[in-house]
Structure formats: structure tokens, C-alpha cells
Write a protein that holds these residues in place. Structure first.
Motif, mmCIF file in Angstrom:
data_model
loop_
_atom_site.group_PDB
_atom_site.id
_atom_site.type_symbol
_atom_site.label_atom_id
_atom_site.label_comp_id
_atom_site.label_asym_id
_atom_site.label_seq_id
_atom_site.Cartn_x
_atom_site.Cartn_y
_atom_site.Cartn_z
ATOM 1 N N ARG A 1 -21.100 41.325 51.906
ATOM 2 C CA ARG A 1 -20.742 41.681 50.437
ATOM 3 C C ARG A 1 -19.359 41.687 50.281
ATOM 4 O O ARG A 1 -18.472 42.129 51.006
ATOM 5 C CB ARG A 1 -21.501 43.144 50.194
ATOM 6 C CG ARG A 1 -21.085 44.269 50.790
ATOM 7 C CD ARG A 1 -20.142 45.066 49.900
ATOM 8 N NE ARG A 1 -19.412 46.251 50.400
ATOM 9 C CZ ARG A 1 -18.248 46.138 51.126
ATOM 10 N NH1 ARG A 1 -17.632 44.865 51.092
ATOM 11 N NH2 ARG A 1 -17.646 47.159 51.676
ATOM 12 N N GLU B 1 -14.237 51.263 44.397
ATOM 13 C CA GLU B 1 -13.823 51.406 45.735
ATOM 14 C C GLU B 1 -13.568 52.920 46.170
ATOM 15 O O GLU B 1 -13.066 53.577 45.350
ATOM 16 C CB GLU B 1 -12.526 50.663 46.063
ATOM 17 C CG GLU B 1 -12.750 49.769 47.358
ATOM 18 C CD GLU B 1 -13.972 49.005 47.324
ATOM 19 O OE1 GLU B 1 -14.984 49.256 47.851
ATOM 20 O OE2 GLU B 1 -13.462 47.782 46.985
ATOM 21 N N HIS B 2 -14.223 53.320 47.445
ATOM 22 C CA HIS B 2 -14.153 54.447 47.785
ATOM 23 C C HIS B 2 -14.537 55.659 46.713
ATOM 24 O O HIS B 2 -14.054 56.884 46.589
ATOM 25 C CB HIS B 2 -12.665 55.096 48.161
ATOM 26 C CG HIS B 2 -11.828 54.343 49.389
ATOM 27 N ND1 HIS B 2 -12.190 54.862 50.747
ATOM 28 C CD2 HIS B 2 -11.421 53.062 49.596
ATOM 29 C CE1 HIS B 2 -11.758 54.206 51.410
ATOM 30 N NE2 HIS B 2 -11.101 53.172 50.941
ATOM 31 N N ASP C 1 -18.357 55.462 46.584
ATOM 32 C CA ASP C 1 -19.721 55.546 46.948
ATOM 33 C C ASP C 1 -20.007 57.107 47.865
ATOM 34 O O ASP C 1 -21.343 57.454 47.366
ATOM 35 C CB ASP C 1 -20.365 54.274 47.565
ATOM 36 C CG ASP C 1 -19.521 54.179 48.968
ATOM 37 O OD1 ASP C 1 -18.438 54.658 49.151
ATOM 38 O OD2 ASP C 1 -20.089 53.225 49.616
ATOM 39 N N ASP D 1 -22.870 49.771 51.154
ATOM 40 C CA ASP D 1 -22.977 48.272 51.702
ATOM 41 C C ASP D 1 -24.668 48.132 52.253
ATOM 42 O O ASP D 1 -24.860 46.813 52.151
ATOM 43 C CB ASP D 1 -22.168 48.190 53.075
ATOM 44 C CG ASP D 1 -20.694 48.618 52.785
ATOM 45 O OD1 ASP D 1 -20.446 48.365 51.500
ATOM 46 O OD2 ASP D 1 -20.018 48.640 53.650
ATOM 47 N N LYS E 1 -12.674 49.561 61.303
ATOM 48 C CA LYS E 1 -13.232 50.880 60.648
ATOM 49 C C LYS E 1 -13.899 51.414 62.199
ATOM 50 O O LYS E 1 -14.204 52.754 62.051
ATOM 51 C CB LYS E 1 -14.091 50.500 59.763
ATOM 52 C CG LYS E 1 -13.669 50.755 58.535
ATOM 53 C CD LYS E 1 -13.712 51.911 57.681
ATOM 54 C CE LYS E 1 -15.108 51.798 56.967
ATOM 55 N NZ LYS E 1 -16.273 51.233 57.637
ATOM 56 N N TYR F 1 -9.837 56.393 56.916
ATOM 57 C CA TYR F 1 -11.292 56.488 55.910
ATOM 58 C C TYR F 1 -11.854 58.010 55.701
ATOM 59 O O TYR F 1 -12.123 58.637 54.744
ATOM 60 C CB TYR F 1 -12.281 55.356 56.563
ATOM 61 C CG TYR F 1 -13.496 55.291 55.633
ATOM 62 C CD1 TYR F 1 -13.400 54.236 54.577
ATOM 63 C CD2 TYR F 1 -14.510 55.980 55.974
ATOM 64 C CE1 TYR F 1 -14.490 54.204 54.013
ATOM 65 C CE2 TYR F 1 -15.528 55.921 55.020
ATOM 66 C CZ TYR F 1 -15.783 54.996 54.222
ATOM 67 O OH TYR F 1 -16.795 54.725 53.215
ATOM 68 N N ALA G 1 -12.848 49.010 52.331
ATOM 69 C CA ALA G 1 -11.972 50.036 52.444
ATOM 70 C C ALA G 1 -10.589 50.100 52.381
ATOM 71 O O ALA G 1 -9.856 50.886 52.282
ATOM 72 C CB ALA G 1 -12.412 50.786 53.829
HETATM 73 P P1 NG1 Z 1 -16.054 48.313 54.716
HETATM 74 O O1 NG1 Z 1 -14.705 48.448 54.538
HETATM 75 O O2 NG1 Z 1 -16.606 47.093 54.034
HETATM 76 O O3 NG1 Z 1 -16.621 49.068 55.825
HETATM 77 C C1 NG1 Z 1 -16.571 50.829 53.464
HETATM 78 C C2 NG1 Z 1 -17.872 51.830 53.519
HETATM 79 C C3 NG1 Z 1 -18.470 51.809 52.192
HETATM 80 C C4 NG1 Z 1 -17.277 52.220 51.029
HETATM 81 C C5 NG1 Z 1 -16.155 51.281 51.250
HETATM 82 C C6 NG1 Z 1 -14.791 51.678 50.222
HETATM 83 C C7 NG1 Z 1 -19.135 51.888 55.506
HETATM 84 C C8 NG1 Z 1 -20.176 51.041 56.073
HETATM 85 N N1 NG1 Z 1 -18.672 51.103 54.425
HETATM 86 O O4 NG1 Z 1 -16.751 49.600 53.290
HETATM 87 O O5 NG1 Z 1 -19.446 52.561 52.062
HETATM 88 O O6 NG1 Z 1 -17.037 53.600 51.109
HETATM 89 O O7 NG1 Z 1 -15.482 51.368 52.570
HETATM 90 O O8 NG1 Z 1 -15.338 51.610 48.909
HETATM 91 O O9 NG1 Z 1 -18.699 52.773 56.014
#
Ligand code: NG1
Length: 375
Positions: free
Chosen positions: A24, A30-31, A33, A175, A219, A227, A322
Motif C-alpha cells: 500500500r 502519517e503517524h 493511525d 496497513d 522496521k 517508531y 513510517a
Molecule cells: P510502514 O512504514 O509501511 O511499516 C508503519 C505502520 C503504520 C503507520 C505508518 C506511519 C506497521 C505495520 N505499519 O507503516 O501502522 O503507523 O508506519 O503512518 O507498523
């Protein structure tokens, strides 16, 4: 994608099912949810595919087509011990552990894992793998006596959002919902508590391009601590604010980001519905500035890519996911996709010695959610 012949070569039998889970991009929001505020992502036409063969012995064996990832095998059990921090196998384990805890009696399976999503790049390859594994496990288990009906997509999304925390990042719920409930040609206005999705058509004249900053944001590794620390700061700042207590100076920019980003999502939804591309583009740029200055999750390469994108003709651009590495998402006129990609390549990637046909710069289209095809 892996062929049935390849599955037979690796496992000696024909596959029973193919699962596909898209990645997605987050258009905006962003940051926020994990603080319960609405977001606006879309599932994309790239993802993770699993060719799956059912097993009778309650074990899961995964062979990743990317050699650097290799093979993982584990037993389905009430409490599954994790691999070391940062191991990709923790995502499939997270899915299985989450389903077992929720009371699903699972059967084992073999799978070949293939992907055209850049990993650790903010495009949700981790959640795509979690969702794909969960669907594989549920499909393998359907043949068993007494298996209940499969969960509804949003019920499963909420379950898997919690389950993915097994891998160590305290993620939000965006996500898994985007991946399970995506719709072709539509973005998704996702709201939480309870989880619900409104699909909003993306005007055909709008196009989105992903540009990789050439740095990953692991991550499952270092970026995870940052994060989780940001999430803890946001939770603390919101709590103090709600109680009418003073928010410490260090947390005020974090709070400012979250509150202003939530407002931008509201305006962006209205702009998308009324085909107001210029307003949408401005909101994306404002989102990036806030993530850079107030939330401090951008990098010099992401900032340079956002600038280069606007110079190359984007209406808006921002980091997606993120941050701390990963990708920029640019909004460009559909008629200009090829020209935009050429100009951005010349400005950013050419000077860094990359080929124009590499996998760092590509258009994405809003796509449907995860699917299972049997046989
Ligand atoms: P990404 O960077 O795609 O892993 C993460 C979090 C989301 C959201 C975004 C920032 C997970 C699985 N996903 O996404 O829930 O907080 O960062 O908007 O941790």
C-alpha cells in the motif's frame, strides 16, 4: 511470480492455492493511525504472492524466492517462540500466532514467497506478508473438519494489526485494512474504533509515482525503536492534552504534527471527492514538511526527492509510510507519468549511477485487496 512448476520443483507436489496480498501507499495521514485518527491510503498493484501447498502435520515451511532471505520453518503451537529481532520469519509467525490466539484451529502449509515490493521501504511489505500468511493458513485449515467460517476482511485486519506487534513494532491498523479491503481505482478513507472503510474513487487524471530514497527503514530493526518512541510520545502528548495539562516543550511539535495531519486528512478527503488536485498536492507537501520538521522522521534523501519531484512536475509529494528511509509518493498528472519519471530519474537517480529501468522509481495504481485462488 513463481510458477506452479517452481513449487513442484521445491516441494515435490502441485500447489493447492495462490494467495496475493498487495502493498500500500499512504496518500496522507502519517503517524496518526495508532492514535486512532483517520488515514487515506490505497492498496497498490504490487505485492507479495504465496504459492501454497497444504500439509497435514501442523508445520509451516516458507521458501523465499529472494535468496538473501532464505527458508524458514516452524511448528504451529499455542505459543510460538520468535526468531531473533529483525528476522523476516517473524512476520509469518506473527500471523499464525495471532490466529491461534484468536481461537482458529490451523493446519500447516508449505509456501514459496515471491514479491515485487521493495522491502523495508514504507510500502507495507511486512503487513502484506502477515496478511498473505494468515490467508494461506486459513485456506489450508478450511479443509479440516470443524473449521469455522473465515473472518470478514475488516475483522481479520483488526486481528492482524494486533498480531503484527509480535514482530516488535507497535504499529497502527492502517496497513492490514488497506491490504485486505483495497478496491481497484479507489483510495480508502479508513477510520478506527470501530474499523471502517469508505472507498473514494481516484480521478483517472491523477497518477501516483513511488520514488525510493535508496535507504531502507528496517522496521524490524533500528527504525523500530524510533517508531515505538514516537508512538509513546504521541500517546503521552494526547493524554496530557486531553486532561488539560501542560504538554512538555519537547512533545509539543509531535502533538502539532498529529493534530494538523488529522486535519489535513479531512481536507484531502474533500479534495479527492471534488477532484481538486491542486489542493490535494498542497496538503501532501504540508504533510511532508510537518513530518520533517515537527515529527522528525524524514531524511535528507527523502527531502531531496520531494524537492526534485516538485521540480520534475509533481503536484504534490511526501514521504509515505513510517519514514526514516523508504519512499516518497508523488502525485502527478496521468498524462505526464513517463515524462515525470524521466525527469526525476535525471535529477536524482542518474547522478547516483542508477539505471532508468531499476526498481526504485515506478508508477502505482490503486488495486484490489488480498485474494486467494484455489487450485
Ligand atoms: P510502514 O512504514 O509501511 O511499516 C508503519 C505502520 C503504520 C503507520 C505508518 C506511519 C506497521 C505495520 N505499519 O507503516 O501502522 O503507523 O508506519 O503512518 O507498523
Amino acid at each position: 511470480m513463481t510458477s506452479p512448476g517452481r513449487f513442484r520443483e521445491l516441494f515435490g507436489t502441485a500447489p493447492d492455492a495462490v494467495v496475493h496480498a498487495p502493498g500500500r501507499v499512504n496518500l496522507i495521514g502519517e503517524h496518526i493511525d495508532y492514535a486512532g485518527f483517520p488515514v487515506l491510503p490505497m492498496a497498490i498493484d504490487r505485492g507479495i504472492a504465496l504459492r501454497v501447498g497444504f500439509r497435514a502435520d501442523g508445520r509451516v515451511r516458507l521458501i523465499n524466492e529472494r535468496e538473501e532471505f532464505g527458508e524458514r520453518e516452524f511448528a504451529i503451537a499455542p505459543s510460538i517462540p520468535p526468531y531473533p529481532n529483525g528476522d523476516w520469519g517473524n512476520y509469518p509467525k506473527a500471523a499464525v500466532q495471532g490466529l491461534v490466539e484468536a481461537g482458529y484451529g490451523l493446519a500447516g502449509f508449505d509456501a514459496v514467497v515471491d514479491s515485487d515490493l521493495p522491502p523495508a521501504a514504507g510500502l507495507s511489505s511486512s503487513s502484506a506478508l502477515v496478511v498473505a500468511t494468515a490467508l494461506a493458513a486459513l485456506t489450508a485449515s478450511r479443509d479440516r473438519r470443524g473449521a469455522g467460517p473465515p473472518p470478514e476482511p475488516l475483522t481479520l485486519a483488526a486481528l492482524l494489526a494486533r498480531a503484527e506487534q509480535y514482530a516488535g513494532a507497535r504499529g497502527g491498523g492502517m496497513d492490514q485494512a488497506a491490504i485486505l479491503a483495497g478496491r481497484e481505482a479507489h483510495a480508502m478513507h479508513i477510520r478506527f474504533d470501530p474499523l471502517r472503510v469508505a472507498h473514494i474513487r481516484v480521478p483517472p487524471a491523477w497518477a501516483f509515482v513511488v520514488a525510493h530514497s535508496l535507504a531502507t527503514a528496517e522496521k524490524s530493526g533500528a527504525a523500530r525503536e524510533t517508531y515505538n518512541a514516537r508512538r509513546a510520545q504521541v500517546e503521552r502528548a494526547l493524554e496530557l492534552d486531553r486532561e488539560g495539562r501542560e504538554v512538555p516543550a519537547a512533545l509539543r511539535p509531535r502533538l502539532r504534527h498529529v493534530v494538523s495531519e488529522a486535519e489535513r486528512v479531512g481536507h484531502a478527503v474533500a479534495a479527492l471527492r471534488s477532484d481538486d488536485v491542486d489542493t490535494f498536492g498542497r496538503l501532501m507537501l504540508a504533510s511532508h514538511e510537518s513530518l520533517r520538521d515537527a515529527f522528525e522522521v524524514s531524511t535528507p534523501a527523502l527531502d531531496a526527492l520531494v524537492r526534485a519531484s516538485t521540480t520534475a512536475g509533481a503536484v504534490g509529494a511526501r514521504l509515505t509510510g513510517a519514514g526514516l528511509g523508504g519512499c516518497v509518493l508523488a502525485l502527478v498528472p496521468a498524462l505526464d507519468i513517463a515524462g515525470f519519471i524521466e525527469r526525476l530519474h535525471a535529477a536524482f537517480y542518474g547522478p547516483r549511477g542508477l539505471s532508468p529501468t531499476g526498481s526504485h522509481l515506478f508508477a502505482v495504481r490503486p488495486a484490489s485487496g488480498a485474494t486467494v485462488v484455489r487450485g
